[in-house]
Design a protein around this motif. Structure first.
Motif, PDB file in Angstrom:
ATOM      1  N   MET A   1      45.511   5.074  -0.015  1.00 30.60           N
ATOM      2  CA  MET A   1      45.889   5.354   1.369  1.00 30.60           C
ATOM      3  C   MET A   1      46.840   4.319   1.947  1.00 30.60           C
ATOM      4  O   MET A   1      46.607   3.120   1.817  1.00 30.60           O
ATOM      5  N   SER A   2      47.907   4.804   2.619  1.00 26.18           N
ATOM      6  CA  SER A   2      48.811   3.883   3.311  1.00 26.18           C
ATOM      7  C   SER A   2      48.163   3.503   4.637  1.00 26.18           C
ATOM      8  O   SER A   2      47.216   4.174   5.088  1.00 26.18           O
ATOM      9  N   PHE A   3      48.688   2.465   5.288  1.00 27.60           N
ATOM     10  CA  PHE A   3      48.091   2.027   6.553  1.00 27.60           C
ATOM     11  C   PHE A   3      48.183   3.144   7.600  1.00 27.60           C
ATOM     12  O   PHE A   3      47.265   3.352   8.392  1.00 27.60           O
ATOM     13  N   GLU A   4      49.300   3.866   7.575  1.00 32.84           N
ATOM     14  CA  GLU A   4      49.479   4.971   8.524  1.00 32.84           C
ATOM     15  C   GLU A   4      48.385   6.022   8.320  1.00 32.84           C
ATOM     16  O   GLU A   4      47.809   6.549   9.274  1.00 32.84           O
ATOM     17  N   GLU A   5      48.068   6.293   7.049  1.00 35.94           N
ATOM     18  CA  GLU A   5      47.029   7.286   6.760  1.00 35.94           C
ATOM     19  C   GLU A   5      45.641   6.774   7.156  1.00 35.94           C
ATOM     20  O   GLU A   5      44.795   7.541   7.587  1.00 35.94           O
ATOM     21  N   ILE A   6      45.448   5.460   7.024  1.00 36.93           N
ATOM     22  CA  ILE A   6      44.167   4.868   7.425  1.00 36.93           C
ATOM     23  C   ILE A   6      43.954   5.131   8.911  1.00 36.93           C
ATOM     24  O   ILE A   6      42.895   5.590   9.340  1.00 36.93           O
ATOM     25  N   LEU A   7      45.010   4.856   9.704  1.00 39.17           N
ATOM     26  CA  LEU A   7      44.894   5.060  11.150  1.00 39.17           C
ATOM     27  C   LEU A   7      44.704   6.544  11.468  1.00 39.17           C
ATOM     28  O   LEU A   7      43.854   6.905  12.280  1.00 39.17           O
ATOM     29  N   ALA A   8      45.484   7.396  10.781  1.00 42.72           N
ATOM     30  CA  ALA A   8      45.366   8.838  11.031  1.00 42.72           C
ATOM     31  C   ALA A   8      43.948   9.300  10.713  1.00 42.72           C
ATOM     32  O   ALA A   8      43.370  10.114  11.438  1.00 42.72           O
ATOM     33  N   ASP A   9      43.367   8.748   9.655  1.00 42.24           N
ATOM     34  CA  ASP A   9      42.003   9.127   9.273  1.00 42.24           C
ATOM     35  C   ASP A   9      41.014   8.716  10.355  1.00 42.24           C
ATOM     36  O   ASP A   9      40.123   9.465  10.729  1.00 42.24           O
TER      37      ASP A   9
END
Ligand SMILES: Nc1ncnc2c1ncn2[C@@H]1O[C@H](COP(=O)(O)OP(=O)(O)OP(=O)(O)O)[C@@H](O)[C@H]1O
Length: 343
Positions: A319-327
């Protein structure tokens, strides 16, 4: 270490007129002269503590209450409830010593003089903040250098590009060497190179000047690269608060599988039910993909399930950081929807 920001159960609410189309004529008349009001929370029960020299990102969807919180912290508006101390001052008192210690940049709203060259806005700022000649000159040299703004000093603000204007606002608000800087979307409309410059600049000010930063941004890279702590705001409430590094490390233990829904005849809800029957995972339908996020230790089990169900079109990703936040946003959105259903 001393705290620069102390917010305890801060709320801000307004009273809004109730508009009801079902009112009859008589009730509408009464409501016109003596409107019924409802209490609307813009920010609710927010508590924040931040040490000097640290940076905090306040993130959230549009309308979450980020700008309202920034306005309370900078003293533009007062809170309705709760206690607040910023650098040991009560912001809404607008004490001049407090105002000299903070810098505020709203990315979408400039405080520069529009029709005249930038340098005049800076000189006016120098006079208002009573900056002595030598500090002004050395600070100006340093800031124009790091923000690459030398060529803009004699440019009229109205002729600047959006990125140049945002950087110029930042420059002006840093001239008086503030201890706390509030940045509301500081990289909005800024090109990639300038974004990197702004991030480097923030980190440099933190490290060498012990500056404290609070920033709101919709760009995950801003948060990843220059914020020590993250607060997620949803409908005015802080629903998540964590150190950036801790969050990243937690998600290093997570894996994402993107299942491509290529088989039109297959009911992908069966897959969701089968996995969630015994593995803790979150699911997100995006177009023709089903994203599944779960702990790394379950990777093999999930792949086995996919193979058993004859699903072969999928890819496994870190997971990219952007995806972490989106999650994280996804989790809070579902929690919130569940809460509303329960109510
Ligand atoms: N003075 C006000 N009176 C009534 N409602 C307000 C007032 N100020 C803000 N709001 C509402 O409060 C909510 C939060 O607004 P705010 O500007 O703080 O959101 P935000 O998180 O900064 O959003 P964005 O990411 O879009 O900038 C919004 O629904 C907005 O319409």
């Amino acid at each position: 270490m001393q705290n620069a920001i102390c917010l305890k159960n801060i709320s801000k609410y307004v009273y809004e007129n109730i508009q009801n189309d079902n009112f009859n004529y008589y009730k509408k008349m009464i409501n016109y002269f003596s409107p019924e009001k409802t209490k609307k929370y813009l920010v609710k029960n927010c508590s924040i503590n931040l040490e000097k020299g640290k940076s905090l990102a306040i993130i959230g969807l549009n309308g979450a209450g980020k700008s309202t919180l920034m306005k309370i912290i900078s003293g533009v508006i007062s809170q309705s409830d709760g206690e607040i101390k910023i650098l040991n001052y009560t912001p809404y008192d607008r004490n001049k010593f407090f105002l000299k210690k903070i810098g505020v940049v709203f990315g979408h709203k400039s405080s520069l003089l529009w029709d005249i060259p930038l340098i005049f806005s800076l000189e006016l700022h120098k006079t208002i903040y009573q900056i002595d000649d030598s500090s002004y000159q050395s600070r100006l040299n340093y800031l124009t250098e790091v923000l690459s703004l030398k060529e803009c000093l004699n440019k009229k603000v109205k002729f600047m590009s959006l990125g140049e204007r945002v950087k110029s606002d930042l420059l002006m608000n840093m001239l008086h060497n503030p201890e706390l800087i509030l940045l509301d979307e500081p990289t909005i409309g800024v090109d990639m190179e300038s974004k990197i410059k702004i991030r480097e600049f923030i980190n440099n000010e933190k490290e060498n000047n012990n500056c404290t930063f609070i920033l709101t941004s919709h760009d995950p890279a801003d948060i990843e690269n220059c914020c020590d702590k993250i607060n997620i705001l949803a409908k005015g409430e802080i629903v998540f608060s964590e150190e950036t590094e801790v969050l990243k490390n937690k998600y290093n233990e997570k894996v994402k599988i993107i299942v491509k829904k290529v088989d039109k005849n297959y009911e992908y809800s069966i897959l969701k039910d089968t996995i969630s029957g015994f593995i803790d995972a979150t699911f997100n339908d995006i177009g023709n993909n089903l994203n599944i996020v779960f702990d790394k230790k379950n990777e093999l089990s999930i792949i086995n399930i996919l193979i058993k169900l004859k699903i072969t079109s999928f890819e496994v990703k870190k997971m990219s950081f952007e995806e972490i936040l989106a999650d994280k946003f996804q989790i809070f959105k579902s929690d919130h929807e569940e809460r509303i259903e329960d109510e």
